[in-house]
Design a protein around this motif. Structure first.
Motif, PDB file in Angstrom:
ATOM      1  N   LYS A 253      -2.562  56.446  35.008  1.00 19.43           N
ATOM      2  CA  LYS A 253      -1.745  55.493  35.769  1.00 19.43           C
ATOM      3  C   LYS A 253      -1.558  54.189  35.006  1.00 19.43           C
ATOM      4  CE  LYS A 253      -2.704  57.201  40.431  1.00 19.43           C
ATOM      5  NZ  LYS A 253      -3.257  56.862  41.776  1.00 19.43           N
ATOM      6  N   ALA A 254      -2.606  53.742  34.331  1.00 19.28           N
ATOM      7  CA  ALA A 254      -2.496  52.508  33.542  1.00 19.28           C
ATOM      8  C   ALA A 254      -1.489  52.672  32.413  1.00 19.28           C
ATOM      9  CB  ALA A 254      -3.868  52.128  32.991  1.00 19.28           C
ATOM     10  N   ALA A 255      -1.536  53.854  31.753  1.00 24.71           N
ATOM     11  CA  ALA A 255      -0.578  54.119  30.674  1.00 24.71           C
ATOM     12  C   ALA A 255       0.849  54.176  31.211  1.00 24.71           C
ATOM     13  CB  ALA A 255      -0.941  55.427  29.974  1.00 24.71           C
ATOM     14  N   LEU A 256       1.001  54.779  32.391  1.00 22.05           N
ATOM     15  CA  LEU A 256       2.332  54.858  33.001  1.00 22.05           C
ATOM     16  C   LEU A 256       2.866  53.475  33.331  1.00 22.05           C
ATOM     17  CD1 LEU A 256       4.701  56.394  34.290  1.00 22.05           C
ATOM     18  CD2 LEU A 256       3.341  56.578  36.389  1.00 22.05           C
ATOM     19  N   ARG A 257       2.021  52.609  33.868  1.00 20.52           N
ATOM     20  CA  ARG A 257       2.466  51.257  34.225  1.00 20.52           C
ATOM     21  C   ARG A 257       2.816  50.452  32.971  1.00 20.52           C
ATOM     22  NH1 ARG A 257       1.355  49.659  39.415  1.00 20.52           N
ATOM     23  NH2 ARG A 257       1.070  47.494  38.804  1.00 20.52           N
ATOM     24  N   LEU A 258       2.028  50.656  31.918  1.00 23.69           N
ATOM     25  CA  LEU A 258       2.327  49.954  30.665  1.00 23.69           C
ATOM     26  C   LEU A 258       3.660  50.419  30.082  1.00 23.69           C
ATOM     27  CD1 LEU A 258       1.370  47.965  28.506  1.00 23.69           C
ATOM     28  CD2 LEU A 258       0.196  49.863  27.372  1.00 23.69           C
ATOM     29  N   ALA A 259       3.884  51.735  30.105  1.00 23.33           N
ATOM     30  CA  ALA A 259       5.153  52.276  29.594  1.00 23.33           C
ATOM     31  C   ALA A 259       6.318  51.812  30.455  1.00 23.33           C
ATOM     32  CB  ALA A 259       5.091  53.798  29.552  1.00 23.33           C
ATOM     33  N   ALA A 260       6.103  51.775  31.774  1.00 21.04           N
ATOM     34  CA  ALA A 260       7.166  51.325  32.679  1.00 21.04           C
ATOM     35  C   ALA A 260       7.516  49.862  32.441  1.00 21.04           C
ATOM     36  CB  ALA A 260       6.740  51.544  34.126  1.00 21.04           C
ATOM     37  N   ALA A 261       6.494  49.048  32.206  1.00 23.85           N
ATOM     38  CA  ALA A 261       6.747  47.625  31.939  1.00 23.85           C
ATOM     39  C   ALA A 261       7.551  47.448  30.655  1.00 23.85           C
ATOM     40  CB  ALA A 261       5.423  46.877  31.849  1.00 23.85           C
ATOM     41  N   ALA A 262       7.157  48.210  29.614  1.00 22.45           N
ATOM     42  CA  ALA A 262       7.883  48.109  28.337  1.00 22.45           C
ATOM     43  C   ALA A 262       9.325  48.581  28.486  1.00 22.45           C
ATOM     44  CB  ALA A 262       7.163  48.917  27.267  1.00 22.45           C
ATOM     45  N   LEU A 263       9.522  49.665  29.222  1.00 22.58           N
ATOM     46  CA  LEU A 263      10.871  50.191  29.405  1.00 22.58           C
ATOM     47  C   LEU A 263      11.736  49.235  30.222  1.00 22.58           C
ATOM     48  CD1 LEU A 263      10.177  53.980  30.046  1.00 22.58           C
ATOM     49  CD2 LEU A 263      11.518  53.001  28.169  1.00 22.58           C
ATOM     50  N   ALA A 264      11.174  48.672  31.294  1.00 20.53           N
ATOM     51  CA  ALA A 264      11.948  47.733  32.109  1.00 20.53           C
ATOM     52  C   ALA A 264      12.348  46.507  31.296  1.00 20.53           C
ATOM     53  CB  ALA A 264      11.137  47.322  33.340  1.00 20.53           C
ATOM     54  N   ALA A 265      11.420  46.005  30.468  1.00 24.11           N
ATOM     55  CA  ALA A 265      11.733  44.847  29.623  1.00 24.11           C
ATOM     56  C   ALA A 265      12.808  45.186  28.599  1.00 24.11           C
ATOM     57  CB  ALA A 265      10.467  44.365  28.928  1.00 24.11           C
ATOM     58  N   THR A 266      12.714  46.409  28.033  1.00 23.52           N
ATOM     59  CA  THR A 266      13.719  46.832  27.054  1.00 23.52           C
ATOM     60  C   THR A 266      15.086  46.987  27.700  1.00 23.52           C
ATOM     61  OG1 THR A 266      11.995  48.004  25.842  1.00 23.52           O
ATOM     62  CG2 THR A 266      14.264  48.563  25.319  1.00 23.52           C
ATOM     63  N   MET A 267      15.103  47.549  28.901  1.00 27.51           N
ATOM     64  CA  MET A 267      16.371  47.692  29.622  1.00 27.51           C
ATOM     65  C   MET A 267      16.996  46.330  29.893  1.00 27.51           C
ATOM     66  SD  MET A 267      15.456  50.686  32.375  1.00 27.51           S
ATOM     67  CE  MET A 267      15.241  52.388  31.867  1.00 27.51           C
ATOM     68  N   TYR A 268      16.181  45.389  30.297  1.00 25.89           N
ATOM     69  CA  TYR A 268      16.693  44.040  30.563  1.00 25.89           C
ATOM     70  C   TYR A 268      17.245  43.410  29.286  1.00 25.89           C
ATOM     71  CZ  TYR A 268      16.680  39.038  31.540  1.00 25.89           C
ATOM     72  OH  TYR A 268      17.034  37.721  31.657  1.00 25.89           O
ATOM     73  N   GLY A 269      16.461  43.509  28.208  1.00 24.79           N
ATOM     74  CA  GLY A 269      16.898  42.870  26.961  1.00 24.79           C
ATOM     75  C   GLY A 269      18.138  43.489  26.363  1.00 24.79           C
ATOM     76  N   SER A 270      18.318  44.816  26.566  1.00 24.04           N
ATOM     77  CA  SER A 270      19.478  45.496  25.986  1.00 24.04           C
ATOM     78  C   SER A 270      20.693  45.492  26.907  1.00 24.04           C
ATOM     79  CB  SER A 270      19.113  46.939  25.625  1.00 24.04           C
ATOM     80  OG  SER A 270      18.730  47.659  26.783  1.00 24.04           O
ATOM     81  N   CYS A 271      20.544  44.954  28.108  1.00 26.17           N
ATOM     82  CA  CYS A 271      21.694  44.833  29.008  1.00 26.17           C
ATOM     83  C   CYS A 271      22.710  43.886  28.384  1.00 26.17           C
ATOM     84  CB  CYS A 271      21.228  44.309  30.364  1.00 26.17           C
ATOM     85  SG  CYS A 271      22.552  44.088  31.569  1.00 26.17           S
ATOM     86  N   ASP A 272      23.956  44.275  28.347  1.00 25.71           N
ATOM     87  CA  ASP A 272      24.978  43.505  27.636  1.00 25.71           C
ATOM     88  C   ASP A 272      25.109  42.081  28.168  1.00 25.71           C
ATOM     89  OD1 ASP A 272      26.989  43.266  25.655  1.00 25.71           O
ATOM     90  OD2 ASP A 272      28.518  43.493  27.192  1.00 25.71           O
ATOM     91  N   SER A 273      24.966  41.895  29.472  1.00 21.27           N
ATOM     92  CA  SER A 273      25.080  40.555  30.047  1.00 21.27           C
ATOM     93  C   SER A 273      23.959  39.638  29.581  1.00 21.27           C
ATOM     94  CB  SER A 273      25.066  40.633  31.578  1.00 21.27           C
ATOM     95  OG  SER A 273      26.218  41.292  32.058  1.00 21.27           O
ATOM     96  N   ILE A 274      22.834  40.218  29.157  1.00 17.81           N
ATOM     97  CA  ILE A 274      21.714  39.421  28.652  1.00 17.81           C
ATOM     98  C   ILE A 274      21.812  39.252  27.147  1.00 17.81           C
ATOM     99  CG2 ILE A 274      19.207  39.257  28.512  1.00 17.81           C
ATOM    100  CD1 ILE A 274      20.428  38.986  31.348  1.00 17.81           C
ATOM    101  N   TRP A 275      22.008  40.355  26.436  1.00 16.99           N
ATOM    102  CA  TRP A 275      22.038  40.325  24.971  1.00 16.99           C
ATOM    103  C   TRP A 275      23.167  39.416  24.482  1.00 16.99           C
ATOM    104  CZ3 TRP A 275      20.180  45.038  21.855  1.00 16.99           C
ATOM    105  CH2 TRP A 275      20.209  44.763  20.484  1.00 16.99           C
ATOM    106  N   ARG A 276      24.321  39.527  25.099  1.00 20.87           N
ATOM    107  CA  ARG A 276      25.488  38.770  24.630  1.00 20.87           C
ATOM    108  C   ARG A 276      25.210  37.275  24.600  1.00 20.87           C
ATOM    109  NH1 ARG A 276      31.276  39.637  27.461  1.00 20.87           N
ATOM    110  NH2 ARG A 276      30.708  41.771  26.903  1.00 20.87           N
ATOM    111  N   TYR A 277      24.571  36.762  25.646  1.00 19.15           N
ATOM    112  CA  TYR A 277      24.355  35.314  25.722  1.00 19.15           C
ATOM    113  C   TYR A 277      23.044  34.887  25.080  1.00 19.15           C
ATOM    114  CZ  TYR A 277      28.439  35.342  28.597  1.00 19.15           C
ATOM    115  OH  TYR A 277      29.726  35.513  29.033  1.00 19.15           O
ATOM    116  N   ALA A 278      22.216  35.870  24.687  1.00 26.08           N
ATOM    117  CA  ALA A 278      21.001  35.538  23.947  1.00 26.08           C
ATOM    118  C   ALA A 278      21.286  35.263  22.478  1.00 26.08           C
ATOM    119  CB  ALA A 278      19.980  36.666  24.076  1.00 26.08           C
ATOM    120  N   VAL A 279      22.463  35.646  21.983  1.00 28.83           N
ATOM    121  CA  VAL A 279      22.804  35.448  20.572  1.00 28.83           C
ATOM    122  C   VAL A 279      23.976  34.481  20.425  1.00 28.83           C
ATOM    123  CG1 VAL A 279      21.894  37.676  19.855  1.00 28.83           C
ATOM    124  CG2 VAL A 279      24.262  37.529  20.616  1.00 28.83           C
ATOM    125  N   GLN A 280      24.214  33.664  21.445  1.00 30.00           N
ATOM    126  CA  GLN A 280      25.271  32.660  21.386  1.00 30.00           C
ATOM    127  C   GLN A 280      24.671  31.271  21.536  1.00 30.00           C
ATOM    128  OE1 GLN A 280      28.441  33.181  24.193  1.00 30.00           O
ATOM    129  NE2 GLN A 280      28.840  35.289  23.614  1.00 30.00           N
TER     130      GLN A 280
END
Length: 643
Positions: free
Chosen positions: A5-32
């Motif tokens: 369960k701990a490994a699953l939560r860690l993987a879920a946290a990493a995936l959620a953060a990656t999804m947020y960072g790669s979302c176009d509405s976030i990435w676009r304004y992070a490099v401007q």
């Protein structure tokens, strides 16, 4: 087991953060170079402080929430839509210990410390920096800035709407939020909404099981989703900007990041729940591999997409340098004076190449916002420092819509654009407009006082100095010497080829970023980018310049000798040949403007006419029988031109 369960939560946290960072509405304004990446970061700090406060409620964590909330508010006003619910939650859960005098004082001081960047505003404003946003050295000016009156308090923009609370538009904005999120990251949206639904069902179950308990505390997840929903709904209710155009939908996109940084926290819950369900059915590993593969593919695509979109920045830089780089040297009477077009896309590029990375030291770029501020025009030292050589007709504000303010020194009427042109070398060829010259583009209602002649009757426009147009008196149209006209044709042909060549190179590298289905609609991938229209704008400048060439060819015999006329004809022929190839390059790369095909056919006819009629006998001047380029009939409406 616990380790799984701990490994699953860690993987879920990493995936959620990656999804947020790669979302176009976030990435676009992070490099401007924009305020929204910092705003998203500060909202995350507030959320993190709230999570800490939920774990161990105390005065210290409450002060952390107050400080981070004040800091977020000092950067972006819309943070108040988040901060309000969070502050109410902190104070409600802190009863009675936070309601005592000492804790209230510490909380207030923490919030004020977070708001401390506002203390710097009057200091910065007192320095009179170029293009400083208003005057914050006075209480009135400070409040005007804090309340964002230039845009309109409690509304997205100053559009003239009496009330921004409009049901149909609000529903459209809500739809736009979810549609944009779906297009950016449908998988992340699915997990996030799954997490929200899990919270809803869990809350309903808890409410049914604890009806006898009174005053049960509100969980941090409920507070976070409440803040996100309050933000989205209130923002939509206060929005008063149409979403009909893609570039305006892009304006909305930049505000979605605040809500997404909360919603992606619930993507973590959705991934955990999905992982546990898959593990129960023995497919947990397969699901994890699928999600990881999908995210890896998405990251690769997003990285490639953002690298491609850097072409927008390169085109914007070349385009902006074209405002100034190809102007003729300033004359002895003073500097060249350039007036930019209205709107962020053009005006801020103009200010960048005139103030941040100056292209010319003999040219002054006007800032219409500055010249519409009484405090700025009344400060002679500031005007001399930032606009050396510029002469105001009177010590009052100018002719722009924002200049409706009390008069200075008894002057009751703002000066007109004609007066500004006259006082700054307009009759000497030192006054330019960045782009094609027509009143709506520069944000002016009329050229002169009401009842006088208009801009078309008083001025002669000479486009093609890069992306700039020289504005001369109309009576000089037939007083030009052949040397000036030949020099004009040579210089503008070279300038447009140089500027257009740099832009065309980027267009050919990434053609999908610039395609236009019709004149009024860009391709889906580019419809939110102002820069996507720059190649098309440049084509309009080339067409307008060729129209001027045609005009010179048609009228040369009226005021030039036969020999001068023939020399000018050769110059025009060379210019038309070169610029036609530039236009053809854009057209073949997929960039189109209104009536491109008709105008290209006319250019071919023009060249044929020049080739057959250029050689004339000594008995008389060359005469051309075809119409000017601006008179070519189009099936789909008039040519976009200077008036």
């Amino acid at each position: 087991n616990h380790r799984g369960k701990a490994a699953l939560r860690l993987a879920a946290a990493a995936l959620a953060a990656t999804m947020y960072g790669s979302c176009d509405s976030i990435w676009r304004y992070a490099v401007q170079a924009e305020v929204f990446a910092l705003n998203n970061l500060l909202v995350m700090v507030v959320v993190y402080a709230c999570v800490l406060h939920a774990k161990r409620m105390g005065l210290g964590t409450a002060c952390a929430v107050a400080f981070s909330s004040g800091l977020a508010l000092s950067n972006q006003h819309t943070s108040a839509l988040f901060v309000g619910p969070f502050a109410l939650w902190v104070m409600a859960t802190g009863r009675p210990r936070l309601w005592r005098p000492k804790p209230l004082l510490l909380l207030s001081l923490s919030a004020l410390a977070g708001l401390s960047p506002y203390v710097y505003l009057p200091v910065a404003s007192s320095r009179g920096n170029v293009h400083s946003w208003g005057d914050q050295t006075t209480v009135k000016g400070f409040l005007r800035h804090v309340l964002r009156e230039e845009y309109g308090t409690f509304q997205l923009a100053q559009t003239g709407e009496v009330s921004p609370l409009r049901g149909p538009l609000s529903l459209q904005v809500l739809w736009l939020f979810f549609d944009t999120w779906r297009r950016d990251d449908s998988l992340g949206m699915t997990f996030a909404l799954s997490g929200v639904l899990l919270l809803l069902f869990s809350s309903i179950a808890k409410a049914k099981g604890s009806r006898a308990k009174q005053g049960s505390p509100v969980g941090i997840r409920t507070v976070l989703i409440g803040g996100a929903l309050a933000y989205i709904v209130t923002f939509a209710a206060l929005s008063n900007v149409s979403i009909d155009l893609g570039v305006l939908r892009g304006v909305y996109r930049r505000f979605w990041g605040q809500a997404l940084c909360v919603l992606y926290l619930f993507a973590f819950d959705g991934i955990v729940a999905m992982g546990e369900l898959a593990a129960d059915h023995g497919i947990g590993s397969a699901l994890l591999v699928f999600i990881l593969a999908q995210q890896a593919s998405r990251l690769h695509w997003e990285f490639a997409e953002q690298r491609a979109r850097m072409a927008y920045s390169r085109v914007a830089r070349a385009y902006a340098r074209g405002f100034l780089e190809h102007l003729p040297p300033a004359k002895a009477g003073g500097p060249n004076v350039v007036m930019p077009h209205k709107g962020d896309a053009h005006s801020y590029l103009a200010y960048y190449v005139s103030s941040v990375e100056p292209v010319r030291n003999d040219t002054v770029m006007l800032c219409t916002f500055d010249l519409a501020q009484p405090a700025v025009v009344a400060d002679a030292a500031r005007m001399a420092r930032h606009y050396p050589g510029v002469r105001l007709p009177r010590p009052t504000v100018g002719p722009w819509p924002g200049a409706r303010r009390p008069p200075l020194q008894g002057i009751t009427t703002p000066y007109t654009l004609r007066e500004l042109w006259q006082h700054n070398g307009g009759e000497e060829g030192r006054f330019f407009v960045a782009g094609l010259f027509f009143l709506d583009a520069v944000g002016v209602a009329r050229w002169d006082a009401e009842g006088s002649r208009g801009v078309a009757e008083e001025t002669s426009k000479w486009p093609g100095y890069g992306y700039a147009t020289m504005v001369l008196p109309y009576e000089m149209e037939y007083e030009m010497v052949a040397e000036f006209e030949l020099e004009y044709v040579r210089n503008t042909t070279a300038a447009l080829n140089q500027l257009g060549g740099a832009v065309l190179q980027e267009v050919r590298r990434f053609p999908r970023l610039w395609h236009s289905e019709t004149y009024h609609r860009l391709a889906k991938s580019a419809d939110e980018h102002w820069e996507a229209a720059f190649p098309r704008n440049l084509m309009e400048m080339v067409f307008d310049t060729l129209g001027k060439y045609t005009e010179l060819a048609l009228t040369a015999h009226a005021y030039l000798s036969p020999e001068e006329t023939q020399a000018l004809m050769y110059g025009v022929q060379r210019g038309v040949l070169d610029l036609r190839e530039l236009l053809r390059g854009f057209h073949e790369a997929g960039v189109t403007t209104q009536g491109t095909e008709a105008r290209m056919q006319h250019l071919d006819s023009l060249l044929a006419g020049l080739a057959t009629k250029l050689i004339t006998n000594a008995a008389g001047p060359v005469r051309l029988d075809w119409p000017a380029l601006s008179e070519v009939p189009l099936d789909d409406g008039p040519i976009i031109g200077p008036g």
